[in-house]
Design a protein around this motif. Sequence first.
Motif, PDB file in Angstrom:
ATOM      1  N   GLY A 276       0.882  -1.120   0.029  1.00 16.43           N
ATOM      2  CA  GLY A 276      -0.037   0.031  -0.066  1.00 16.43           C
ATOM      3  C   GLY A 276       0.933   0.953  -0.056  1.00 16.43           C
ATOM      4  O   GLY A 276       0.424   2.220  -0.864  1.00 16.43           O
ATOM      5  N   LEU A 277       2.002   1.086   0.690  1.00 14.31           N
ATOM      6  CA  LEU A 277       3.030   2.431   0.923  1.00 14.31           C
ATOM      7  C   LEU A 277       3.314   2.709  -0.618  1.00 14.31           C
ATOM      8  O   LEU A 277       3.876   3.752  -1.188  1.00 14.31           O
ATOM      9  N   ALA A 278       3.877   1.570  -1.076  1.00 21.03           N
ATOM     10  CA  ALA A 278       4.401   1.658  -2.353  1.00 21.03           C
ATOM     11  C   ALA A 278       3.531   2.114  -3.566  1.00 21.03           C
ATOM     12  O   ALA A 278       3.842   2.805  -4.224  1.00 21.03           O
ATOM     13  N   GLN A 279       2.146   1.684  -3.331  1.00 17.83           N
ATOM     14  CA  GLN A 279       1.227   2.032  -4.410  1.00 17.83           C
ATOM     15  C   GLN A 279       1.310   3.741  -4.158  1.00 17.83           C
ATOM     16  O   GLN A 279       0.992   4.558  -5.136  1.00 17.83           O
ATOM     17  N   ALA A 280       1.164   4.148  -3.075  1.00 14.56           N
ATOM     18  CA  ALA A 280       0.831   5.611  -2.721  1.00 14.56           C
ATOM     19  C   ALA A 280       2.247   6.264  -3.224  1.00 14.56           C
ATOM     20  O   ALA A 280       1.873   7.239  -3.895  1.00 14.56           O
ATOM     21  N   ASN A 281       3.232   5.713  -3.210  1.00 11.50           N
ATOM     22  CA  ASN A 281       4.620   6.490  -3.680  1.00 11.50           C
ATOM     23  C   ASN A 281       4.380   6.367  -5.111  1.00 11.50           C
ATOM     24  O   ASN A 281       5.034   7.349  -5.861  1.00 11.50           O
ATOM     25  N   LEU A 282       3.894   5.713  -5.800  1.00  9.68           N
ATOM     26  CA  LEU A 282       3.902   5.269  -7.448  1.00  9.68           C
ATOM     27  C   LEU A 282       2.813   6.575  -7.579  1.00  9.68           C
ATOM     28  O   LEU A 282       3.064   7.319  -8.643  1.00  9.68           O
ATOM     29  N   ARG A 283       1.558   6.788  -6.977  1.00  5.55           N
ATOM     30  CA  ARG A 283       0.661   7.931  -7.428  1.00  5.55           C
ATOM     31  C   ARG A 283       1.268   9.142  -7.157  1.00  5.55           C
ATOM     32  O   ARG A 283       1.201   9.812  -7.952  1.00  5.55           O
ATOM     33  N   ASP A 284       2.116   9.219  -6.191  1.00  2.00           N
ATOM     34  CA  ASP A 284       2.652  10.679  -5.901  1.00  2.00           C
ATOM     35  C   ASP A 284       3.744  10.847  -6.539  1.00  2.00           C
ATOM     36  O   ASP A 284       4.208  11.932  -6.825  1.00  2.00           O
ATOM     37  N   GLY A 285       4.803   9.821  -6.819  1.00  2.00           N
ATOM     38  CA  GLY A 285       6.022  10.248  -7.546  1.00  2.00           C
ATOM     39  C   GLY A 285       6.066   9.715  -9.172  1.00  2.00           C
ATOM     40  O   GLY A 285       6.814   8.844  -9.568  1.00  2.00           O
ATOM     41  N   VAL A 286       5.006  10.520  -9.861  1.00  2.00           N
ATOM     42  CA  VAL A 286       4.643   9.945 -11.253  1.00  2.00           C
ATOM     43  C   VAL A 286       5.924  10.266 -11.893  1.00  2.00           C
ATOM     44  O   VAL A 286       6.421   9.492 -12.764  1.00  2.00           O
ATOM     45  N   ARG A 287       6.507  11.599 -11.872  1.00  2.00           N
ATOM     46  CA  ARG A 287       7.730  12.146 -12.385  1.00  2.00           C
ATOM     47  C   ARG A 287       8.665  11.232 -12.188  1.00  2.00           C
ATOM     48  O   ARG A 287       9.599  10.803 -13.106  1.00  2.00           O
ATOM     49  N   ARG A 288       9.194  10.857 -11.129  1.00  2.00           N
ATOM     50  CA  ARG A 288      10.163   9.770 -10.487  1.00  2.00           C
ATOM     51  C   ARG A 288       9.940   8.480 -11.087  1.00  2.00           C
ATOM     52  O   ARG A 288      10.957   7.865 -11.737  1.00  2.00           O
ATOM     53  N   SER A 289       8.844   7.987 -11.087  1.00  2.00           N
ATOM     54  CA  SER A 289       8.679   6.490 -11.752  1.00  2.00           C
ATOM     55  C   SER A 289       8.758   6.659 -13.454  1.00  2.00           C
ATOM     56  O   SER A 289       9.316   5.727 -14.081  1.00  2.00           O
ATOM     57  N   ALA A 290       8.404   7.744 -13.948  1.00  3.45           N
ATOM     58  CA  ALA A 290       8.578   8.001 -15.593  1.00  3.45           C
ATOM     59  C   ALA A 290       9.996   8.040 -15.789  1.00  3.45           C
ATOM     60  O   ALA A 290      10.347   7.493 -16.604  1.00  3.45           O
ATOM     61  N   ALA A 291      10.963   8.649 -14.873  1.00  7.89           N
ATOM     62  CA  ALA A 291      12.364   8.739 -15.310  1.00  7.89           C
ATOM     63  C   ALA A 291      13.014   7.535 -15.156  1.00  7.89           C
ATOM     64  O   ALA A 291      13.947   7.339 -15.735  1.00  7.89           O
ATOM     65  N   THR A 292      12.456   6.566 -14.177  1.00  6.25           N
ATOM     66  CA  THR A 292      12.975   5.506 -13.975  1.00  6.25           C
ATOM     67  C   THR A 292      12.749   4.283 -15.171  1.00  6.25           C
ATOM     68  O   THR A 292      13.514   3.560 -15.335  1.00  6.25           O
ATOM     69  N   ALA A 293      11.401   4.559 -15.544  1.00  8.76           N
ATOM     70  CA  ALA A 293      10.920   3.621 -16.675  1.00  8.76           C
ATOM     71  C   ALA A 293      11.529   3.839 -18.061  1.00  8.76           C
ATOM     72  O   ALA A 293      11.494   2.876 -18.793  1.00  8.76           O
ATOM     73  N   ALA A 294      12.084   5.150 -18.067  1.00  6.71           N
ATOM     74  CA  ALA A 294      12.160   5.618 -19.619  1.00  6.71           C
ATOM     75  C   ALA A 294      13.226   4.666 -20.109  1.00  6.71           C
ATOM     76  O   ALA A 294      13.302   4.147 -21.219  1.00  6.71           O
ATOM     77  N   PRO A 295      14.558   4.404 -19.463  1.00  4.25           N
ATOM     78  CA  PRO A 295      15.540   3.767 -20.124  1.00  4.25           C
ATOM     79  C   PRO A 295      15.071   2.188 -20.256  1.00  4.25           C
ATOM     80  O   PRO A 295      15.668   1.637 -21.353  1.00  4.25           O
ATOM     81  N   LEU A 296      14.220   1.657 -19.349  1.00 11.00           N
ATOM     82  CA  LEU A 296      13.826   0.338 -19.553  1.00 11.00           C
ATOM     83  C   LEU A 296      13.018   0.313 -20.768  1.00 11.00           C
ATOM     84  O   LEU A 296      12.757  -0.924 -21.445  1.00 11.00           O
ATOM     85  N   ILE A 297      12.148   1.201 -21.097  1.00 16.14           N
ATOM     86  CA  ILE A 297      11.496   1.330 -22.309  1.00 16.14           C
ATOM     87  C   ILE A 297      12.306   1.149 -23.511  1.00 16.14           C
ATOM     88  O   ILE A 297      11.859   0.395 -24.450  1.00 16.14           O
TER      89      ILE A 297
END
Length: 637
Positions: A276-297
Amino acid sequence: MLRLSLSTFRDRWELFIGAILSVAVGVALVQASMLVLTATGKPRIPPGLSRQDEDKMREGFVGAATVMGMTAFLAMFLAVFIVSSTFAYTVAQRRRELALLRMVGGSRQQLRVLLLSESLLLGLIGAALGVPLGVVAKYAQTWLLIEIGLLPNGFTADWQPWAVVVAGVMGVGVALAGVFAASLRAAKIRPLEALRETGAASTVMTESRWLIGLAFAACTVAMVVWAQGADLIGAMMAALGISMFGAVAMSMLSPLVVPFMAWLFGIVLRGSPLAGLAQANLRDGVRRSAATAAPLIVLVSLLLGLTGTFASLAAAGGEEAKRSVNAQLVVTSTGTGADRIAKIDGVAVASIQTTVDIVVTMAEKNVHSGIVAVDPNTYARTHNLPPGVDLSGLTGNTIVTGPARHADRIPVGTVMAVDVAGQPLSLTVVSRMPETLETGDSFLIPRQTLPTAVLEKGTTETVVQVAEGYDPAVVARRIEDAGFDRVQTVSDWATTRAENAQDGNVKILTVLMGLAGLYALMAVINSVVVAGAERRREFAVARVTGLTRPQVVAAAVIESVAVAIIGLALGCLVAGAGLVGIGGATNKAVGTAVVSVPWTLLALVTLGSVFVVALTSGITAVMATREQPVSLATIRE
């Protein structure tokens, strides 16, 4: 501004180290690739080689040049992509710092100059590190190209000072280009909005991000549609464009997917406080998640897209070869004796095709490879000839141009000069074969035209049509009992041809996949480290509210793994779009859609990416939680 930029580098070096390494590796690869590419343009062929071995070596030099050209291009693309995404996230992390500069009197122009000055320093440092690294890269690339068989043993690439200058300038240009857009966005945000994290400062999907993402997505869709009706060369180029444009589009639009994936993630792991904490962080840290996902894409779209494309083309070539043969067995032999196959019980027709060592002169160019001696009557009975191809005139001093020479547009009636073991012949072109998916033969010549001594030295493939009522397996055993060791079904023979045709592509992919994997690994580690380093206060607050240090670390790892899965899923979507285009092109070429999905590579990339992200995020979270939480919970970073 230069002094302020130097101070920023010194105090917050962890935000720039990943971009500096990306530029350094890009400079090194471009420098090394240009040196090797220049050396392959003037190949040194050792004396004493046969004509076929010399042709094979020259083809290896051409393949190596192709690899180096693609390496330099891909290195620059990845460097710009990673530097821009990394620096954009870095600027977002420094919103408050930049806002304070505006509050004390700094103008928008000065802010842009500051960021561009930082990028200039980044480029200069990266170029300075990349030049000596390029020396190592040159030897590494040369060794790899020799190991995979594209270059001969003893190949060396001479040092060229101009390559250092060009690579260094490109490195600085990459840094400036990657940071330019981020500097414009940062200057547009109002200082109070940045301080309070409201308005434009809190918006992840900015107008420029929407524009770039939708534009690249539209280009990707257009290339997928265009590839449906293109030839295979065009479809292959479209697949490369789809992988690159689609990766950019998905990276720009990934913040739209993160909330949905976070919701889905919460459903799967419902009931777990850490989830649940990880899910909340994902919703709140969208910019952070997108920056981490970009090289994997980028990693998944390039690796799976290119591998699937080449594998699909090879499989389509095998399917085409299988459909071109109206027979059941293929016997491979050397020397004499192939004439005995036609006399074996159960053999209806045996078409003998011998690859011979002769020279055909074509417009002052000598061709040594792919010259096959055939019997036109049996060849026509055991092969499904393309429309418009007639072998009835292939008798006496005549010749037919094969698929490999289709691009040369040799007209019917042309007289070709041929050297047969020192004896000159003049052969007239009586028909032309159309282009095929694989390279195919260069020329077909009547067996009766060539002396027995030349035929005895060649490798022979005998295409066997089994008589009606006979079991092909039984006939195959009889052929083996007659002294022929290698008897294959047409399906197995076509598969082997496809694998041999794929061999060169596999060698090229080996280099490119290593390059893309290296860049993606660097970018993923950098994004995770930057994100974790800036979350010390967040982790401290979580610990103050009752979570233990291991629980905080576990929640960070769960969140990072979820982001990795998002990046992998979006990358697979891009790779799938490329395969759709290839499927349409192969359907046009051979009458059926042939698509090869590299499942093994997908599994390896998935497991490797998840492992690297989990390990890096875990180590970063451990380091970020070393201090006492009370001392960090009350400060603003």
